[in-house]
Design an enzyme around this catalytic site. Structure first.
Site, mmCIF file in Angstrom:
data_model
loop_
_atom_site.group_PDB
_atom_site.id
_atom_site.type_symbol
_atom_site.label_atom_id
_atom_site.label_comp_id
_atom_site.label_asym_id
_atom_site.label_seq_id
_atom_site.Cartn_x
_atom_site.Cartn_y
_atom_site.Cartn_z
ATOM 1 N N HIS A 1 -2.371 6.918 4.299
ATOM 2 C CA HIS A 1 -1.464 6.006 4.384
ATOM 3 C C HIS A 1 0.097 6.508 3.989
ATOM 4 O O HIS A 1 0.914 5.649 3.240
ATOM 5 C CB HIS A 1 -1.723 4.761 3.617
ATOM 6 C CG HIS A 1 -1.058 3.396 4.391
ATOM 7 N ND1 HIS A 1 -1.233 2.081 3.838
ATOM 8 C CD2 HIS A 1 -0.221 3.288 5.310
ATOM 9 C CE1 HIS A 1 -0.315 1.224 4.599
ATOM 10 N NE2 HIS A 1 0.176 1.954 5.766
ATOM 11 N N CYS B 1 0.876 -1.291 -0.114
ATOM 12 C CA CYS B 1 -0.221 0.016 0.158
ATOM 13 C C CYS B 1 0.851 1.367 -0.157
ATOM 14 O O CYS B 1 0.712 2.089 -0.990
ATOM 15 C CB CYS B 1 -0.908 0.067 1.222
ATOM 16 S SG CYS B 1 -2.118 -1.358 1.276
#
Length: 475
Positions: A164, A108
């Site tokens: 993130h 990610c």
């Protein structure tokens, strides 16, 4: 690019596009490397990519939609036999569907770094985390981003959904060029309670907590629909819409009992609860992907109602390959691996005023290319001290130019990969160098290393040369 590669379609777009860097006319079309035999042909209603369209001086709005852990073949337009995605299939019919698109990394946060900056993740300390799991790393606010560069060029900028790229107090979208942020900072959260990996509450508006205990995908879909419906005072805008769907935990809209059990475990100190190793199913995953599709459809309907559809460039992709319940056939590997299943992702581009629909492209592209492309189309350039590792696809898409053959490079701990044309150099955790011809072996099962030692040596040397210019992993 070799002469025997398949030819794409053309649809010319001329005219100035915004600021001085985009003063040249833009158009569309080109030849592209053939993808593997299993994926290179156009699907029903599609044709090989070429193109041509009219002129305009308006810079596009940009809606960049990112799925989370969505595999290459999880959409029905990419071959899923059991998941139905009519809205994303429609988006593909209205634009260009890429068969050979890749993420910037296999997990990610490194991919998000590569998209936000247009550079290899290992250009920055934060990008070395695979993925970020604590507060020790993040995207430095001093580093130029797609958002900061577009903001300086007159764009309104927003990020809705999963960031993130670091936690407060040091890292945040609003510290890195996005004027508005609504979403979560971490890599995963429980969809109702908004509890993150460490048990912390993780839903924010700007840098302040925002309380809303409804299903997360519903909330960010509403926010995104509202954002694209605004007038924005006539200014072009960038919206990064980062869904967490279909990332674990495997909770669909309405699964309140499963949610309550995971919350109970989190509050009891179970740091593995969100991984949901004892839950999920192929059927649950299907529900989540189809919910993602409906959510994208809602945002696109709001965009159309706003009257901005023709002037908005929409990109849809995933941050890496699929995970436990993803449909990846015929690819090998999945998330966290540099085999095709870990980095090859769906990618769709639509711009009604500039691109013909119903097209399929087999040109290899990866996340940093989108950054370079969007900067060019917005009429701005990267910061000279932070050169991009991606190449702009604007000439390919909009001026009928061929893309010169170049290398796509990946590095994660314990694995390395490089693609040049249809050839892929790969070294996995076994430590053995392998060579695959993706034109006929998309599954990466026929190792050509012994038969092509010179080619293997060239690709290995190219990988090592690029790697030498990147930051080393911490010991």
């Amino acid at each position: 690019m070799s002469r025997d590669e398949s030819t794409l379609s053309r649809r010319a777009f001329g005219g100035a596009v915004g600021a001085s860097a985009a003063a040249a006319a833009l158009g569309l079309g080109a030849a592209a490397p053939a993808g593997a035999a299993e994926a290179r042909h156009a699907g029903p209603g599609e044709r090989e990519f070429r193109a041509v369209r009219g002129r305009s001086s308006r810079r596009p709005n940009i809606l960049f939609i990112l799925g989370d852990d969505l595999g290459w073949a999880d959409l029905s337009s990419y071959g899923s036999p059991h998941i139905e995605t009519p809205n994303l299939d429609r988006l593909a019919r209205q634009g260009v569907r890429f068969t050979d698109a890749y993420s910037g990394s296999a997990t990610c946060s490194p991919t998000r770094f590569s998209l936000y900056t247009g550079r290899y993740p290992a250009r920055t300390q934060g990008g070395l985390a695979e993925p970020i799991a604590d507060r020790s790393a993040g995207l430095e606010p001093t580093h130029p981003t797609l958002a900061s560069l577009l903001k300086a060029a007159g764009y309104s900028t927003a990020l809705i959904g999963k960031w993130h790229a670091g936690y407060l107090p040091h890292y945040s979208p609003v510290k890195s060029g996005w004027e508005e942020f609504f979403g979560n900072f971490g890599g995963a959260l429980e969809y109702y309670s908004k509890l993150g990996l460490g048990g912390e509450y993780d839903l924010y508006e700007g840098d302040a907590e925002y309380k809303d205990l409804r299903y997360y995908t519903r909330i960010i879909t509403e926010r995104a629909a509202e954002y694209v419906s605004r007038g924005h005072h006539g200014a072009p805008w960038l919206l990064n819409l980062n869904f967490t769907t279909p990332h674990w935990p495997w909770i669909a809209d309405g699964d309140t009992q499963e949610s309550a059990e995971i919350v109970r475990r989190i509050k009891a100190g179970d740091r593995q609860a969100l991984w949901h190793q004892d839950g999920g199913s192929v059927g649950k995953y299907k529900q989540m992907v189809e919910d993602l599709d409906r959510s994208v459809g809602e945002v696109l309907k709001a965009l159309k109602r706003s009257g901005q559809e023709d002037d908005t460039l929409v990109v849809f992709s995933s941050d890496n390959g699929g995970e436990r319940f993803s449909y990846n056939w015929p690819l090998s590997g999945n998330k966290a691996s540099l085999q095709e299943g870990g980095i090859r992702v769906p990618a769709i581009v639509r711009w009604p005023r500039r691109l013909d629909g119903g097209q399929v492209s087999h040109v290899p592209v990866f996340s940093p290319d989108w950054t370079a492309t969007l900067l060019e189309l917005a009429g701005t350039r990267p910061h000279p001290d932070y050169p991009l590792d991606g190449v702009s696809l604007a000439g390919y898409l909009l001026r009928g130019e061929e893309l010169a053959e170049r290398d796509l490079f990946w590095r994660v701990r314990g694995e390395r990969a490089l693609r040049r044309g249809n050839w892929k150099y790969y070294r996995g955790t076994s430590g053995r160098d392998q060579l695959f011809d993706l034109a006929g072996d998309l599954r990466e099962q026929a190792d050509r290393a012994a038969a092509e030692p010179a080619r293997l040596a060239r690709l290995r040397a190219a990988w090592e040369k690029t790697d030498a210019g990147l930051l080393p992993y911490p010991a």
